[in-house]
Design an enzyme around this catalytic site. Structure first.
Site, short mmCIF file in Angstrom:
data_model
loop_
_atom_site.label_atom_id
_atom_site.label_comp_id
_atom_site.label_asym_id
_atom_site.label_seq_id
_atom_site.Cartn_x
_atom_site.Cartn_y
_atom_site.Cartn_z
CB CYS C 87 1.18 -5.97 9.69
SG CYS C 87 1.49 -7.33 8.56
CB CYS C 210 12.81 -6.85 3.89
SG CYS C 210 12.90 -7.33 2.16
CB SER C 211 10.37 -4.20 8.25
OG SER C 211 9.32 -5.09 7.96
CE LYS C 332 15.36 -1.83 5.81
NZ LYS C 332 16.12 -2.25 7.00
CG HIS C 336 6.75 -4.89 11.48
ND1 HIS C 336 5.67 -4.28 12.07
CD2 HIS C 336 6.25 -5.68 10.49
CE1 HIS C 336 4.56 -4.68 11.48
NE2 HIS C 336 4.87 -5.54 10.52
#
Lengths: 129, 347, 387
Positions: C87, C210-211, C332, C336
């Site tokens: 990421c 959670c994103s 978020k 992402h």
């Protein structure tokens, strides 16, 4: 995970076989060829852990990944073995009974499988002691 | 025959149980009459990540821990089961790796319905007696399956027992063994089929009773012994009634049957059944006492053994879980959970 | 080593972009940045591409060539490099681009990051992302990504009494910020109750902690600081570019509730820039899960260890607060697209420092910070930007 890859480390998974750097007296599981503290000066030996430890933290997972043999909701935790190293494992206990700091003990269980026709992955999980 | 016998033993029983009542309710049957007819109240159920392999490993590990011995001394491993997870690829090699016995050993899997484990014991006795190996490991382990709605569902249970067979440091000597075998289609499972077929009442008189009584009787004849010469008798336990009747027919008493009679709160652990009864007896037997054990495997055959308990058994008491310890503190589950654990619901 | 400046930025919409392919995402972001910088394509000396897993999402590797080609730069043989750090791939691409210009080796460089996640189903996408953890010893043992961060959250709550409400407040704040970001995936406000009643994914993390899965790409153009004013009246200078590695698995982390990679990279960044956390006016941090933002604001030095939850609860990280965090909506709420995030963070901070952030503008913003993390903390990359 492909067959040769699982086979390569199955002894270590079945028996909690890791390594011990005798130079700085640190234990490692999973096994490491290089001690992060001593690097090239570290003398590495094989070591089998007793399988007893305590639970450092945990979560309760609702959606298991495919190929993993666990029934949701299941407890996943980080265990600190008495000899020092930490590992990630399913913790076999009722979600209501789990608590940080509890003693746990290793057991031999099915971890997952490639598919219904594929290889079965066996290994070590932990139960509440 | 040279002095060959049991060096150590280990047992494993999963902690889940399902009551006869729970199964009866699912199928609309009368729990009371089933209990009375079978003399079984509940049976063990494996966890979703347990199978005949994991159970065999745990039983074997308990045998090694009981004796605190070097697993490299084990030079043969034979696992008997009717629920090996691989039809081709042995359970015994996984056990070998998981107890640290590799690589200098021989191994193979055995199959002979519920007497696969005792057949493994006989094979180990042969290798040890011939001086070919130091120690042999014989395991009977099963996660038995009964088809949903079939009578077998009430008794088909999960459990495993491991015996380490050797020549010295014995806790019990196996003084003699005798087997009766005929080709008998009382119970079978074809390749690819999930559940076994059985002959109902046909599995009684001509199968179980003929072979067990024949083997036990044959053993006593071979050794010139009678039921009075034994302190304990252990039979294969597909339910509670069969072993009680076999004992009565042969002339054994309820007291002799008592300690090894484990089926009422465990169910039938198939390849581990008679061996589980033997382990339960060894948990309590005194040095000098004598045991007759006769297994039964459909297909059909019975292996009978004359066993004498030795002094060294006292040193190993309490060093590994006993059968009664493993039967304590069960976790009861519903039929739905049971069906999920046993993979009865095909998705 | 010479100073580097950002002279142009561009960003696609962040959402499920069914109509736009992987390569077109990069082209769109790149064109947007080039136009913003007012440079000609031929002036670009090198491309740096950040992407985590095109190999598994769209069965495509050799992205360096693919993107250079479709950007029209392969025809003039422009050098192109793809980098990966899970990421943190975007942040890594930015750092490599900065180093290339700082070293004097290249002058005008484009750093782009992007990910196309929605061509596979959610189950497969989740498995692809789990490769950011240790497959051998975490993945195969049943650890999912939310599971790993949930274990961090559980211990943080145990030690520091952080609450689920405080975690939820991170999501509420970021969704609120995103209502003012036209590029964000979710542009509607939510409440703490929305978060706490959303389905539990891995206790204590709910779905809204959670994103999401997102498609998107972003790009920045870099130039030597000494010539930046030729291209733009509002260059943004890179005062620090730092990076640190840590253990890949969470269980080997020295302190499970601290991302030591963030701590190390932050110390190096502030030291290089001659600044302290108090000097920072806003920061884009890596909130892949709400707990991650709480850890970030502690590990970066904005708040003491264990006080991230309270700081969030008290509004200290809201726009108008002591240190606005994730004005873009963060991972978020903005979304992402894994490889894009590190670059998008730089785009957001640049627009803030230029005064072009519209309704979500932080008044008088002069110094901003971007914080991009790989996996559960195996890599951390930090940039400090100044007007």
């Amino acid at each position: 995970m492909t067959v040769p890859r699982f086979w390569r480390k199955l002894k270590h998974r079945y028996n909690l076989l890791g390594t011990h750097c005798t130079t700085c007296d640190t234990y490692y599981y999973p096994p490491r060829k290089i001690c992060p503290k001593c690097r090239r000066t570290g003398k590495i030996q094989s070591h089998q852990f007793k399988g007893e430890g305590k639970l450092l933290t945990y979560t309760i997972i609702q959606n298991p990944p495919e190929k993993i043999t666990a029934q949701a909701p299941y407890v996943l935790g980080i265990v600190e073995l008495d000899e020092g190293p930490r590992l990630t494992s399913q913790i076999i206990c009722h979600p209501e009974e789990v608590e940080i700091g509890m003693r746990v003990q290793s057991v031999f269980r099915k971890i997952g499988e490639e598919s219904a026709q594929g290889m079965i992955y066996y290994g070590t999980k932990f139960v509440k002691n | 025959m040279d002095s060959v016998g049991i060096v150590s033993y280990g047992v494993y029983i999963p902690r889940y149980r399902i009551k006869v009542d729970e199964i009866a309710e699912t199928w609309g049957e009368d729990a009371d009459s089933i209990r009375k007819g079978l003399w079984v109240f509940e049976k063990s159920v494996p966890d979703i990540d347990e199978d005949a392999v994991t159970i065999a490993v745990e039983a074997a590990r308990n045998a090694i821990v009981r004796r605190d011995m070097d697993p490299l001394r084990i030079e043969a491993i034979y696992t008997g089961s009717e629920s090996h997870p691989y039809v081709v690829k042995p359970t015994s090699t996984i056990v070998a790796e998981a107890i640290g016995a590799t690589p200098s050993l021989t191994a193979a899997d055995f199959e002979f319905a519920c007497k696969a484990g005792t057949a493994a014991i006989q094979a180990c006795m042969g290798l040890v007696g011939a001086g070919m190996i130091d120690l042999g490991l014989a395991i009977g382990s099963d996660v038995a399956q009964g088809a949903p709605g079939d009578a077998l569902e009430y008794t088909a249970a999960a459990g495993g027992v491991a015996f380490i067979i050797g020549r010295n440091e014995l806790i019990a000597e196996i003084k003699a063994t005798y087997s009766l075998t005929t080709d008998m289609p009382d119970f079978w499972r074809r390749d690819g089929m999930p559940y076994p077929e059985h002959g109902g009442r046909f599995t009684g008189e001509p199968a179980y009773f003929k072979h067990i009584i024949g083997a036990a009787g044959g053993l006593m004849e071979k050794t010139s012994t009678t039921p009075k010469d034994y302190d304990y008798v252990v039979f294969h336990q597909p339910n509670g009634k069969f072993p009680m009747r076999a004992a009565a027919t042969l002339g054994f008493t309820e007291e002799q049957l008592g300690p090894g009679f484990v089926v009422p709160h465990l169910g039938n652990t198939y390849s581990g059944s008679a061996m589980m009864g033997l382990a339960a007896v060894l948990d309590v037997a005194e040095p000098g006492e004598s045991i007759l054990m006769a297994s039964f495997g459909s297909g059909a055959g019975s292996d009978a053994f004359e066993i004498t308990v030795l002094d060294e058994i006292e040193e190993l008491r309490g060093k590994a879980p006993s059968v009664s310890e493993l039967l304590e503190r069960p976790t009861y589950i519903s039929y739905a959970t049971y069906a999920r654990h046993k993979g009865k619901m095909k998705i | 080593m010479r100073e580097v400046a950002i002279i142009g930025v561009g960003c696609t919409m962040f959402t499920e972009l069914w109509e736009i392919s992987f390569r077109d995402l990069f082209v769109e972001a790149g064109l947007s940045a080039i136009e913003d910088a007012g440079v000609e394509g031929e002036a670009i000396d090198a491309l740096y591409i950040g992407n985590m897993s095109a190999g598994r999402f769209i069965e495509q590797e050799h992205l360096a060539s693919l993107i250079a080609d479709y950007a029209g730069l392969a025809s003039i043989n422009t050098p192109s490099t793809r980098v990966e750090a899970a990421c943190a791939s975007g942040g890594l691409a930015l750092r490599q681009a900065v180093l290339a210009v700082a070293s004097g080796h290249h002058d005008i460089v484009i750093a782009g990051g992007g990910e196309k996640m929605t061509d596979v189903d959610t189950g497969d996408a989740t498995d692809v992302l789990s490769a950011a953890a240790d497959r051998e010893w975490e993945g195969i043992m049943g650890a999912t990504f939310p599971g790993l961060y949930a274990m961090i959250a559980r211990l943080h709550m145990h030690r520091y009494h952080t609450t689920s409400e405080q975690l939820a407040q991170v999501a509420v704040k970021n969704h609120y910020n995103a209502t003012m970001n036209p590029k964000a995936q979710y542009q509607r406000a939510i409440t703490i109750e929305n978060v706490l009643t959303s389905p539990m994914v891995a206790d204590p993390l709910h779905l809204f902690d959670c994103s999401p899965m997102t498609d998107g790409a972003a790009a920045v153009i870099l130039a030597p600081a000494e010539v930046a004013k030729k291209y733009t009246d509002t260059p943004v200078y890179i005062k620090a570019t730092t990076q640190a590695s840590s253990t890949i698995s969470l269980h080997d982390r020295e302190d499970i509730t601290t991302l030591d990679a963030t701590v190390a990279a932050a110390q190096r960044a502030f030291q290089t820039a001659g600044l302290t956390p108090r000097d920072v006016d806003l920061a884009e941090v890596h909130d892949c899960f709400t707990i991650a933002e709480i850890l970030a604001i502690e590990d970066l030095g904005f708040f003491k260890k264990g006080e991230g939850g309270i700081a969030t609860e008290e509004g200290l990280t809201a726009i108008g607060g002591e240190i606005p965090i994730n004005t873009s909506g963060g991972l978020k709420a903005c979304g992402h697209p894994v490889g894009a995030t590190g670059i998008k963070q730089a785009v957001e901070v640049t627009e803030q420092l230029r005064g072009e952030a519209g309704k979500r503008q932080v008044d008088g913003a002069e110094i901003g910070l971007t914080h991009n993390v790989g996996g559960s903390g195996g890599t951390a990359i930090i940039h400090i930007l100044q007007r």
